[in-house]
Design a protein around this motif. Structure first.
Motif, mmCIF file in Angstrom:
data_model
loop_
_atom_site.group_PDB
_atom_site.id
_atom_site.type_symbol
_atom_site.label_atom_id
_atom_site.label_comp_id
_atom_site.label_asym_id
_atom_site.label_seq_id
_atom_site.Cartn_x
_atom_site.Cartn_y
_atom_site.Cartn_z
ATOM 1 N N ALA A 77 0.843 -1.211 0.000
ATOM 2 C CA ALA A 77 0.000 0.000 0.000
ATOM 3 C C ALA A 77 0.875 1.257 0.000
ATOM 4 C CB ALA A 77 -0.929 -0.004 1.212
ATOM 5 N N PHE A 78 1.939 1.242 0.782
ATOM 6 C CA PHE A 78 2.859 2.392 0.805
ATOM 7 C C PHE A 78 3.491 2.604 -0.565
ATOM 8 C CE2 PHE A 78 3.907 1.483 5.545
ATOM 9 C CZ PHE A 78 2.749 2.107 5.945
ATOM 10 N N ASP A 79 3.917 1.506 -1.186
ATOM 11 C CA ASP A 79 4.545 1.608 -2.513
ATOM 12 C C ASP A 79 3.587 2.224 -3.526
ATOM 13 O OD1 ASP A 79 6.785 0.420 -1.415
ATOM 14 O OD2 ASP A 79 6.459 -1.536 -2.364
ATOM 15 N N ARG A 80 2.337 1.789 -3.476
ATOM 16 C CA ARG A 80 1.333 2.362 -4.407
ATOM 17 C C ARG A 80 1.145 3.849 -4.130
ATOM 18 N NH1 ARG A 80 -1.095 -2.460 -3.187
ATOM 19 N NH2 ARG A 80 -2.504 -1.499 -1.675
ATOM 20 N N ALA A 81 1.034 4.203 -2.867
ATOM 21 C CA ALA A 81 0.804 5.604 -2.508
ATOM 22 C C ALA A 81 2.018 6.479 -2.842
ATOM 23 C CB ALA A 81 0.470 5.718 -1.022
ATOM 24 N N ALA A 82 3.213 5.924 -2.655
ATOM 25 C CA ALA A 82 4.437 6.693 -2.898
ATOM 26 C C ALA A 82 4.834 6.701 -4.373
ATOM 27 C CB ALA A 82 5.580 6.125 -2.061
#
Length: 171
Positions: A77-82
């Protein structure tokens, strides 16, 4: 009448089960958000540290790898958001390596200037003393100090530069 009571009991059980599922789902979502918030808070310090001290990535990146293995869904989720690998993208690691090299070059230039001045002063004193052995020893000491300090710093630079390159290759 028994049939109506059975239907009411069945409806109450279904309603209770649905409510329980909603409550448990909300609690799970709250727990997930709290964990993600803590992970973001933790790695915010690492990101800030890496901007000022590129070598700090050598401590933070392995920690990020461990956290990725422990919490793969959160990091996805962090990778998608970042829009890239969280907390450190390959580009950020490469930029840290470039900053490390730039800092080394600046240090090297300052070191050279500092010791040129020290050597000039020692040479002037040597000449003024008529070649005094004490002044000769002082000039030699300046040269040894210059070399020793350079070698220590260069070893640190190379060790860190290689480790940053390895992080780049691993990311």
């Amino acid at each position: 009448m028994v049939l109506a009571a059975a239907l009411i009991v069945a409806a109450a059980i279904v309603w209770s089960a649905q409510t329980l599922v909603r409550v448990l789902g909300a609690a799970r979502a709250d727990t997930e958000r709290a964990r993600q918030t803590e992970l973001l808070r933790l790695f915010a310090a690492g990101v800030a540290s890496a901007r000022t001290d590129p070598s700090s990535l050598l401590a933070w990146q392995p920690l990020a790898r461990i956290a990725r293995r422990l919490f793969p869904d959160d990091f996805a989720a962090f990778d998608r958001a970042a829009g890239g690998a969280f907390p450190f993208t390959k580009e950020q690691i490469e930029a840290a390596h470039a900053r490390w090299t730039a800092q080394w070059l600046a240090w090297e230039s300052n070191h050279d200037a500092e010791f040129k001045l020290k050597a000039s002063v020692a040479e002037h004193e040597l000449t003024a003393s008529g070649g005094s052995p004490v002044m000769r020893a002082r000039l030699d000491a300046v040269e040894r100090e210059k070399l020793e300090r350079y070698q220590r710093r260069y070893e640190e630079y190379i060790r860190t530069a290689k480790a940053l390159q390895a992080l780049t290759a691993d990311s």
